[in-house]
Design a protein around this motif. Structure first.
Motif, mmCIF file in Angstrom:
data_model
loop_
_atom_site.group_PDB
_atom_site.id
_atom_site.type_symbol
_atom_site.label_atom_id
_atom_site.label_comp_id
_atom_site.label_asym_id
_atom_site.label_seq_id
_atom_site.Cartn_x
_atom_site.Cartn_y
_atom_site.Cartn_z
ATOM 1 N N GLN A 228 0.841 -1.194 0.000
ATOM 2 C CA GLN A 228 0.000 0.000 0.000
ATOM 3 C C GLN A 228 0.875 1.242 0.000
ATOM 4 O OE1 GLN A 228 -2.903 -0.067 3.210
ATOM 5 N NE2 GLN A 228 -4.409 -0.816 1.748
ATOM 6 N N ALA A 229 0.384 2.292 -0.606
ATOM 7 C CA ALA A 229 1.183 3.511 -0.727
ATOM 8 C C ALA A 229 1.562 4.081 0.630
ATOM 9 C CB ALA A 229 0.421 4.554 -1.541
ATOM 10 N N GLY A 230 0.645 4.012 1.604
ATOM 11 C CA GLY A 230 0.938 4.591 2.911
ATOM 12 C C GLY A 230 1.880 3.762 3.756
ATOM 13 N N GLN A 231 1.870 2.433 3.558
ATOM 14 C CA GLN A 231 2.743 1.493 4.272
ATOM 15 C C GLN A 231 2.615 1.619 5.794
ATOM 16 O OE1 GLN A 231 6.705 2.144 2.606
ATOM 17 N NE2 GLN A 231 6.238 0.767 0.915
ATOM 18 N N ALA A 232 1.459 2.006 6.296
ATOM 19 C CA ALA A 232 1.308 2.275 7.729
ATOM 20 C C ALA A 232 1.418 1.017 8.574
ATOM 21 C CB ALA A 232 -0.043 2.957 7.992
#
Length: 556
Positions: A228-232
């Motif tokens: 995922q772009a956020g990689q949270a």
């Protein structure tokens, strides 16, 4: 025609001669290092110039004296069997992408290392001579330590000692789980599926959480939740959505791992190591039977070890203090060691973690269980804490890296060791069979049995680590023959070897032969699809791209 075998036998690499096989399979330049297969001197020089432009001239190595550190210093075969053509040390993902582009353009195979200190399994040397080493030691950033969620994100060049010191220096209350030698790389050990000694001892299962990989075509992939772009959540949940691919990059040659999430252990309120010794040589059977239900119930929370006498002794003694003859220790010398060290033939090391009340309650169960074994003797830190062997184990079980294990190579003069690791179910009869067979075959070949059993969950890693003299070619050849027979013996019992030395990778891979080698064929298909150029680590774990399976080249 000059074949690969004749080339190596004539030591042309070491002599610094310029030889080219008729098919261009292997050659050595004037500096003594072999050229990559089917790559001319001029083409390789052009590639080296391109690499220098990427990482700087001081970070490209091609002269034989510069490449000494990329040899296998515990080698059983002549060093030219695994001699690299050169080495390059990038510091970023961008540089790795550009290095791989050069390798693809010139058809140069690349062997990736992290700290390069996997001694006993091949060190920093490549499987195939002429391979270029991609040295990631300079990529040594600790990117993040998250105290709240108990993880770190590290690059491949970070050693266990460096991560441990960083946590202590910053006042962190997190523990690592380390391999026995502290200089090993965190990422490299996880990728090789190494084991440790705390409750996080199954490294890849319990610690790895998300990784970044550069594929051979330069594509950068973050796995799991990192997709995922956020990689949270990439370092708290490893799976993400869809197929979980992280395992494809362990013990493989499918990509270059440049970053990894490593889950850590919160410091417990209390820690209490213990040791139980047993005089009988066959005590590994009842020990294992006692350990299994305790481990499954997590009353033994850590990856505990049953250590045989010679390994226990070698931490602080030398063989010639008890025996100066040839071959394995006689029984009289073994008895003298047991008396001097006040131990038995087996020493079981474990630890308790938690509040004092929790540890007291658990200890009552453990003591009563081990007391059912004849001759069990119990020791605490107050009784054994002054000894080198206790300190070595106690540090490992609290995640404190040290280098004590490499003191074992002082057991005999000018020594090295090699690892043999079949995986055995936690079953007393099977453990005794493995121990008896390996010790008998070892002593018949003239080597002391150096062994321990490390308990995972339902499995035990039987780690056999014989010491041999580096200055005796005949002894090294005899050890290699012994290991070959041990693999055959383990295979007959369906005990798979979980990691191995460069010289034995093809042998071990062939032992996974069910259904006409379906697993190996699948690995080959994955290799062809993910690394179509075939440049990444030819021969790693017995996986070869097709272009290195022709003529005099070494495939399998």
């Amino acid at each position: 025609m000059i074949t690969r075998r004749n080339f190596i036998r004539n030591s042309a690499v070491g002599a610094g001669l310029t030889l080219v096989a008729a098919n261009g399979a292997l050659a050595a330049g004037p500096d003594g290092a072999p050229l990559p297969p089917r790559v001319s001197r001029s083409a390789f020089d052009s590639a080296l110039d391109a690499l220098r432009a990427i990482v700087g001239p001081r970070n490209v190595f091609s002269d034989s004296d510069q490449l000494v550190g990329y040899n296998d210093h515990f080698a059983m075969k002549p060093p030219e069997e695994h001699a690299p053509s050169g080495a390059v040390a990038p510091t970023s993902v961008d540089q790795i992408q550009r290095v791989l582009a050069v390798a693809r353009e010139h058809g140069i195979p690349v062997w990736t290392i992290s700290t390069g200190r996997n001694l006993g399994y091949g060190g920093a040397a490549p499987r195939m001579p002429g391979t270029l080493v991609l040295d990631l030691k300079r990529m040594n950033r600790i990117i993040e330590v998250n105290e709240k969620h108990c993880y770190a994100i590290v690059e491949p060049g970070v050693s266990y000692t460096e991560l441990y010191r960083h946590l202590r220096r910053t006042g962190s209350r997190l523990w690592i789980d380390c391999a026995a030698p502290g200089w090993g790389g965190v990422v490299g050990n996880l990728l090789d599926r190494g084991v440790g000694y705390t409750p996080m001892g199954e490294h890849f299962l319990q610690q790895q959480c998300g990784m970044q990989v550069v594929l051979s075509d330069g594509t950068v992939v973050d796995t799991g939740m990192g997709g995922q772009a956020g990689q949270a959540a990439m370092s708290v949940y490893r799976y993400g959505n869809g197929p979980w691919v992280d395992g494809l990059f362990t013990q493989s040659n499918l990509g270059v791992v440049t970053r990894m999430g490593v889950q850590l252990m919160p410091q417990p309120p209390g820690y209490r190591p213990y040791m139980v010794t047993f005089a009988d040589e066959d005590a590994i059977q009842p020990i294992t039977e006692v350990v299994r239900p305790l481990k499954l119930a997590q009353l033994i929370p850590n990856a505990a070890t049953s250590t045989e006498l010679v390994w226990e002794a070698a931490v602080e003694k030398r063989k010639d203090q008890y025996y100066t003859g040839e071959g394995a220790l006689p029984d009289s010398a073994r008895r003298a060691i047991m008396d001097d060290l006040d131990v038995g033939n087996w020493s079981f090391y474990g630890a308790l973690y938690g509040t004092e009340e929790m540890m007291d309650a658990t200890w009552e169960v453990l003591r009563d269980s081990f007391s059912t074994i004849r001759g069990a003797r119990f020791f605490s830190e107050a009784e054994k804490g002054h000894t080198a062997s206790w300190q070595y184990r106690a540090k490992l079980m609290r995640g404190e890296p040290n280098m004590t294990e490499f003191g074992t190579v002082a057991w005999i003069p000018n020594a090295a060791h090699v690892g043999f690791g079949p995986v055995v179910p936690v079953d007393g009869e099977l453990a005794l069979r493995q121990y008896t067979k390996v010790r008998q075959m070892s002593e018949e070949a003239g080597f002391d049995y150096f062994g321990e059993f490390i308990v995972g969950w339902r499995d035990m890693h039987h780690i056999y680590m014989p010491a041999f003299r580096r200055d005796r070619p005949e002894e090294k050849a005899r050890l290699l023959e012994l290991l070959d027979r041990l693999i055959d013996d383990a295979t007959e019992d369906s005990f798979g070897v979980y990691r191995t030395h460069l010289d034995l990778m093809d042998k071990v891979a062939s032992s996974y032969s069910w259904n006409d080698g379906a697993l190996g064929r699948l690995n080959s298909r994955l290799k062809a699809a993910i690394d179509p150029s075939g440049i990444l680590a030819p021969g790693k774990s017995g996986i070869w791209p097709s272009q290195f399976c022709e003529g005099d080249l070494p495939c399998g």
